[in-house]
Design an enzyme around this catalytic site. Structure first.
Site, PDB file in Angstrom:
ATOM      1  N   ARG A 193       0.825  -1.205   0.000  1.00 18.83           N
ATOM      2  CA  ARG A 193       0.000   0.000   0.000  1.00 18.83           C
ATOM      3  C   ARG A 193       0.860   1.256   0.000  1.00 18.83           C
ATOM      4  O   ARG A 193       2.053   1.201   0.313  1.00 18.83           O
ATOM      5  CB  ARG A 193      -0.874   0.006   1.272  1.00 18.83           C
ATOM      6  CG  ARG A 193      -1.645  -1.278   1.486  1.00 18.83           C
ATOM      7  CD  ARG A 193      -1.701  -1.623   2.974  1.00 18.83           C
ATOM      8  NE  ARG A 193      -2.359  -2.911   3.192  1.00 18.83           N
ATOM      9  CZ  ARG A 193      -3.676  -3.053   3.310  1.00 18.83           C
ATOM     10  NH1 ARG A 193      -4.452  -1.999   3.271  1.00 18.83           N
ATOM     11  NH2 ARG A 193      -4.205  -4.241   3.470  1.00 18.83           N
ATOM     12  N   ASP A 262      -3.357   4.204   3.800  1.00 23.38           N
ATOM     13  CA  ASP A 262      -3.059   2.799   4.089  1.00 23.38           C
ATOM     14  C   ASP A 262      -4.064   1.860   3.441  1.00 23.38           C
ATOM     15  O   ASP A 262      -3.883   0.638   3.484  1.00 23.38           O
ATOM     16  CB  ASP A 262      -3.003   2.556   5.599  1.00 23.38           C
ATOM     17  CG  ASP A 262      -4.292   2.934   6.306  1.00 23.38           C
ATOM     18  OD1 ASP A 262      -4.619   4.132   6.328  1.00 23.38           O
ATOM     19  OD2 ASP A 262      -4.973   2.033   6.829  1.00 23.38           O
TER      20      ASP A 262
END
Length: 501
Positions: A193, A262
């Protein structure tokens, strides 16, 4: 010290599995290795035949008692190596510090006909990154993630996948109420991510940052290696992939709900299905996450939020660009320009297809914008309006479309412009209708459909989960049960989903 889990046999229907661990090769600075905490007395809720085929497995035959133990966190197949990765990120626009896989465990990379695929258990217990959480997932949210993953794939939208869903009534989990524990087995080429990159940059760990980005380029963006500035080329690629993803989302009416950094994939995948939703009535300001009290992640804001997140990623990559910092920042800003340019092009391309336009002509953008304004004026159902616009290609087919609008004069005025535009590229109406129906889904995973499956599953009946999965596998076909493609019932207005969903 965690006790090791037993190793069990791989189902004969699958055959030999070849595992690799490229992420693990980065070393323990990037993760913590630990076994999952299994579910007591687990049972299958659902499995995805399509995801199994993606792995090169048969649709059925692999769901053995041993496989149930593996996918409920009680055993491992030979070659699996469970670990939780560390990352950080911005949540609702604010730096949140260290995060990480708080309830997910990576099992390794499996060689498949599509290349290496990572498998991950979500809901397999507490990790060092769980913060105040218990590391568990509940049946309600797990059903939503399982169905959404496979529904998005069937729509042609880049996404992580869901192979299996297991649960246990013997392990109650406390959320707003006491709920059933569950585990989703997720599949993706990578679960990396934006937040992974941000973590090492924020803490000044530039050697680790460099290793991570080199790993990403080598294994997931090899074409960037030959660029004069591989890191800049990587950012441009991520920006382009993210732009394509957001165009997919906006065109189909998908709201993610929690676009924190995230929760943004470095491969341009839809990831982390929490309080998501598909639009019913078209409302650009729609906020699907009950926790998002400021409306940061409202539907119409999603493209700009993605651009903001890309700027955060660019800032994290800055230490890897050699030379003068101002010149390096300029290079990264130039790479980011790939996003708005690509998004505008991709969005108009998808909306042209939804309107049955094959060629690009001046004025198409205005025609699309005015169509969306018409829908928004009285919150016309987004999916149904586009299906009925397809039906309007046939004689007398426009009446069903006109029934959706309160201001029929405004619709008729737009339809006159639309038909003039269609006349510029003559096509058989039936063929145009078929082309439009191939991009405008008859069925999307509306909240009330998921809620019905959840309520039945919580009562011990998993049949609706599997039935709905089968429907969502064919989103562009007319469903056997008309209610799946119909307007949401009145009670659906009261469904609330939040970050705990």
């Amino acid at each position: 010290m965690h006790a090791p889990l037993p190793s069990v046999a791989v189902p004969a229907a699958i055959g030999e599995l070849n595992w690799t661990h490229r992420l693990a090769a980065l070393g323990p600075r990037f993760y913590t290795e630990l076994p999952p905490a299994g579910l007591p007395d687990p049972h299958w809720v659902a499995t995805s035949a399509d995801c199994a085929r993606l792995l090169g497995w048969p649709a059925t035959g692999w769901q053995t008692p041993e496989a149930l133990r593996v996918f409920s966190g009680n055993a491992l197949w030979p070659g699996m190596r469970p670990l939780a990765s560390v990352y950080s990120g911005h949540q609702f626009g604010v730096w949140a510090g260290q995060l990480g896989d708080g309830r997910a465990l990576w099992l390794g990379e499996l060689d498949t006909p599509q290349g290496p695929m990572e498998l991950q258990l979500k809901g397999a217990g507490r990790t060092p990154y769980s913060r105040m959480g218990d590391g568990r997932a509940v049946l309600r949210s797990s059903i939503r993630e399982f169905l959404a993953s496979e529904a998005m794939a069937a729509l042609g939208i880049p996404t992580t996948r869901a192979l299996a869903l297991t649960a246990s009534t013997a392990l109650p989990v406390r959320r707003e109420t006491t709920e059933t524990a569950a585990i989703v087995t997720r599949v993706a080429p990578s679960f990396l991510r934006f937040g992974h990159v941000e973590h090492f940059a924020h803490h000044g760990l530039h050697d680790e940052l460099r290793e991570l980005v080199q790993h990403l380029i080598e294994h997931h963006a090899p074409q960037c290696q030959a660029a004069p500035q591989p890191v800049v080329a990587l950012l441009a690629q991520v920006a382009t992939q993210t732009a394509d993803l957001l165009a997919h989302w906006q065109a189909v009416g998908f709201c993610h709900g929690v676009m924190n950094t995230d929760n943004m994939s470095l491969l341009g995948l839809s990831i982390d299905y929490g309080p998501y939703g598909f639009l019913d009535g078209f409302d650009p300001g729609h906020v699907c996450n009950h926790s998002d009290t400021q409306g940061r992640y409202a539907f119409a804001r999603q493209p700009q939020v993605a651009y903001w997140n890309l700027h955060a990623l660019a800032q994290a990559l800055l230490p890897l660009i050699p030379g003068d910092e101002e010149a390096a920042a300029a290079l990264l800003r130039e790479a980011l320009q790939a996003y708005p340019d690509r998004f505008a092009q991709a969005m108009l391309l998808r909306m042209r297809a939804k309107l049955g336009l094959r060629e690009a002509r001046d004025g198409d953008g205005a025609l699309v914008d005015d169509w969306l304004r018409l829908l928004a004026a009285t919150r016309v159902d987004y999916s149904i309006a586009h299906r009925r616009l397809g039906e309007a290609q046939l004689p007398a087919g426009a009446e069903g479309l006109r029934d959706l609008f309160l201001d029929r004069e405004a619709l008729d005025a737009w339809l006159r412009r639309y038909r003039d535009r269609l006349a510029q590229e003559p096509e058989d109406p039936a063929q145009r209708r078929a082309a439009m129906h191939a991009v405008n889904p008859a069925v999307v995973l509306r909240n009330h459909l998921a809620e019905t499956a959840i309520r039945q599953a919580e009562a011990g009946d998993f049949g609706e989960v599997q039935r709905l999965l089968d429907v969502l596998r064919r989103p562009f076909d007319a469903p056997e049960r008309a209610a799946d493609a119909d307007f949401p019932p009145d009670w659906a207005q009261h469904i609330e989903v939040s970050c705990s969903s």
